[in-house]
Write an enzyme that holds these catalytic residues in place. Sequence first.
Site, PDB file in Angstrom:
ATOM      1  N   ARG A  54       0.834  -1.067   0.070  1.00 51.29           N
ATOM      2  CA  ARG A  54       0.113  -0.072  -0.107  1.00 51.29           C
ATOM      3  C   ARG A  54       0.705   1.265  -0.011  1.00 51.29           C
ATOM      4  O   ARG A  54       0.283   2.518  -0.176  1.00 51.29           O
ATOM      5  CB  ARG A  54      -0.902  -0.058   1.169  1.00 51.29           C
ATOM      6  CG  ARG A  54      -1.988   1.212   1.115  1.00 51.29           C
ATOM      7  CD  ARG A  54      -3.180   0.993   2.029  1.00 51.29           C
ATOM      8  NE  ARG A  54      -3.188   0.063   3.153  1.00 51.29           N
ATOM      9  CZ  ARG A  54      -2.388   0.642   4.286  1.00 51.29           C
ATOM     10  NH1 ARG A  54      -2.086   1.601   4.461  1.00 51.29           N
ATOM     11  NH2 ARG A  54      -2.499  -0.615   5.274  1.00 51.29           N
ATOM     12  N   TYR A 110     -15.608  18.328 -14.923  1.00 54.51           N
ATOM     13  CA  TYR A 110     -15.987  17.271 -14.837  1.00 54.51           C
ATOM     14  C   TYR A 110     -16.901  17.016 -13.531  1.00 54.51           C
ATOM     15  O   TYR A 110     -16.786  17.477 -12.655  1.00 54.51           O
ATOM     16  CB  TYR A 110     -14.926  16.241 -14.647  1.00 54.51           C
ATOM     17  CG  TYR A 110     -15.137  14.636 -14.381  1.00 54.51           C
ATOM     18  CD1 TYR A 110     -15.809  14.091 -15.364  1.00 54.51           C
ATOM     19  CD2 TYR A 110     -14.943  14.200 -13.159  1.00 54.51           C
ATOM     20  CE1 TYR A 110     -16.078  12.724 -15.369  1.00 54.51           C
ATOM     21  CE2 TYR A 110     -15.303  12.863 -12.904  1.00 54.51           C
ATOM     22  CZ  TYR A 110     -15.658  12.009 -14.042  1.00 54.51           C
ATOM     23  OH  TYR A 110     -16.086  10.773 -13.973  1.00 54.51           O
ATOM     24  N   ASP A 179      -6.725  20.163 -14.201  1.00 54.90           N
ATOM     25  CA  ASP A 179      -7.152  18.741 -14.592  1.00 54.90           C
ATOM     26  C   ASP A 179      -6.796  18.820 -15.709  1.00 54.90           C
ATOM     27  O   ASP A 179      -7.302  19.295 -16.931  1.00 54.90           O
ATOM     28  CB  ASP A 179      -8.713  18.612 -14.455  1.00 54.90           C
ATOM     29  CG  ASP A 179      -9.160  17.106 -14.795  1.00 54.90           C
ATOM     30  OD1 ASP A 179      -8.703  16.617 -15.574  1.00 54.90           O
ATOM     31  OD2 ASP A 179      -9.983  16.869 -14.166  1.00 54.90           O
ATOM     32  N   LYS A 204      -8.347   7.744 -19.304  1.00 48.69           N
ATOM     33  CA  LYS A 204      -8.961   8.397 -20.797  1.00 48.69           C
ATOM     34  C   LYS A 204      -7.884   8.413 -21.828  1.00 48.69           C
ATOM     35  O   LYS A 204      -7.356   7.392 -21.870  1.00 48.69           O
ATOM     36  CB  LYS A 204      -9.466   9.768 -20.442  1.00 48.69           C
ATOM     37  CG  LYS A 204     -10.410   9.917 -19.303  1.00 48.69           C
ATOM     38  CD  LYS A 204     -11.872   9.416 -19.409  1.00 48.69           C
ATOM     39  CE  LYS A 204     -12.494   9.252 -18.184  1.00 48.69           C
ATOM     40  NZ  LYS A 204     -12.894  10.671 -17.560  1.00 48.69           N
TER      41      LYS A 204
HETATM   42  C1  LIG Z   1     -13.086  10.845 -16.176  1.00 48.35           C
HETATM   43  C2  LIG Z   1     -12.630  12.132 -15.521  1.00 48.35           C
HETATM   44  C3  LIG Z   1     -12.159  12.527 -14.402  1.00 48.35           C
HETATM   45  C4  LIG Z   1     -12.249  11.277 -13.470  1.00 48.35           C
HETATM   46  O1  LIG Z   1     -11.424  10.054 -13.575  1.00 48.35           O
HETATM   47  P1  LIG Z   1     -12.043   8.490 -13.048  1.00 48.35           P
HETATM   48  O2  LIG Z   1     -10.416   7.861 -13.561  1.00 48.35           O
HETATM   49  O3  LIG Z   1     -12.868   8.257 -13.782  1.00 48.35           O
HETATM   50  O4  LIG Z   1     -11.804   8.415 -11.939  1.00 48.35           O
HETATM   51  C5  LIG Z   1     -11.533  13.325 -13.916  1.00 48.35           C
HETATM   52  N1  LIG Z   1     -11.527  14.550 -14.496  1.00 48.35           N
HETATM   53  C6  LIG Z   1     -11.996  14.450 -15.889  1.00 48.35           C
HETATM   54  C7  LIG Z   1     -11.747  15.818 -16.817  1.00 48.35           C
HETATM   55  C8  LIG Z   1     -12.298  13.338 -16.559  1.00 48.35           C
HETATM   56  O5  LIG Z   1     -12.878  13.188 -17.836  1.00 48.35           O
END
Ligand SMILES: *Cc1c(COP(=O)(O)O)cnc(C)c1O
Length: 380
Positions: A54, A110, A179, A204
């Site tokens: 962990r 998001y 982000d 993504k």
């Molecule tokens: C999908 C996404 C997240 C969250 O990511 P996960 O891997 O689904 O937890 C955060 N910010 C943006 C812009 C996203 O598209």
Amino acid sequence: MSHPPVTGPGDGTRAVHAGLPAPRPGKPALPGPVFAAHYHLPGDPADATYGYGRNANPTWTALETALAALESPDQEAHAVVFASGMAATSAVLFTQLRAGDTAVLPTDGYHGTSGLIPRLEAFGIRVTTVPTGGPRQYAALDGARLLWTESPSNPGLDVCDLAALADAAHAHGALLAVDNTLATPLGQRPLELGADFSMASGTKALSGHGDLLLGYVVTRDAQAAEALRGWRAAIGAIPGPMETWLAHRSLATLQLRVDRQASNALAVATALRARPEVTGLRHPGLPDDPAHALATRQMRRFGCVVSFTLPDRDTAERFLAALRIVDNATSFGGVRSTAERRARWGGDDVPEGFIRLSVGIEDAADLVADLTAALDHATG
Ligand SMILES: *Cc1c(COP(=O)(O)O)cnc(C)c1O
């Protein structure tokens, strides 16, 4: 064994080599995933890099080295990988904010990030929300401890000036966290523009195959990175070794994928612009997009997302049902194109007919034909 430093390699070269160990005879270029809950650990645990799963894992270390190199090629940075993008986002917010602090979050980012607002408030953190475009982010900085921004924003695709925002945030004693999910580190490098944190969902475009969840944060502040690692170990938001390794393996094709996706997205957006039933078309790569000039200044690739609005919910649903190549699915950034009616989730402030289209790496002509035929079917 060491190599002479290579000065200024291109993005493809950097992506292919990021985080790989120095070549050693008989060893693989990218070592396989290490599956271990614990490691042999005689003596003082403080002397060991790997003791318990962990806290640390060599497969994480390799991917973290790669991500730090991609997000911050010219200056030392520290990457911390997490189980998902949301684990990464919440790690930044909950390590940097205390009761009484004010955080500024986007209204149009998001939906999972806005989902954290009641949880932050439950710990006495005040939250102000502002749109990504326009001057409101600047006006909200007075008294703020941290500004969270998403550029381009998902799903609305607005862009904000990250360098100017970083300067303004710092002048107010606030931190800037970006982000960077949509752009990927080959599209934009927020730390170079002055941000304190670059966070992304590796689920993504970064990993790009729609087969894993992962998140990361990169910062140049060693103490902030230590706090993130401590948070990850404390709450256990750790990525599995297999997911981590698959993400690292995917980096080798990152440049190929994001280049192809960006050129396909532009072709698709250009075709959609000619359609009378399509309104509110956005893609930062379109020369007449309101964000294009700013995006060109701070981005090197414009990403795979195209958003637009069809007249109503029924038209949007007929359109999605008629697609043959593009899958009706959520998420974005994958090699296979996907589209969805975003309002079905209820979390985004978008019209009922709003479509978020993620353009994959298929042939552009096939995608344009599929989308055009589905529009004909939906409106005919
Ligand atoms: C999908 C996404 C997240 C969250 O990511 P996960 O891997 O689904 O937890 C955060 N910010 C943006 C812009 C996203 O598209």
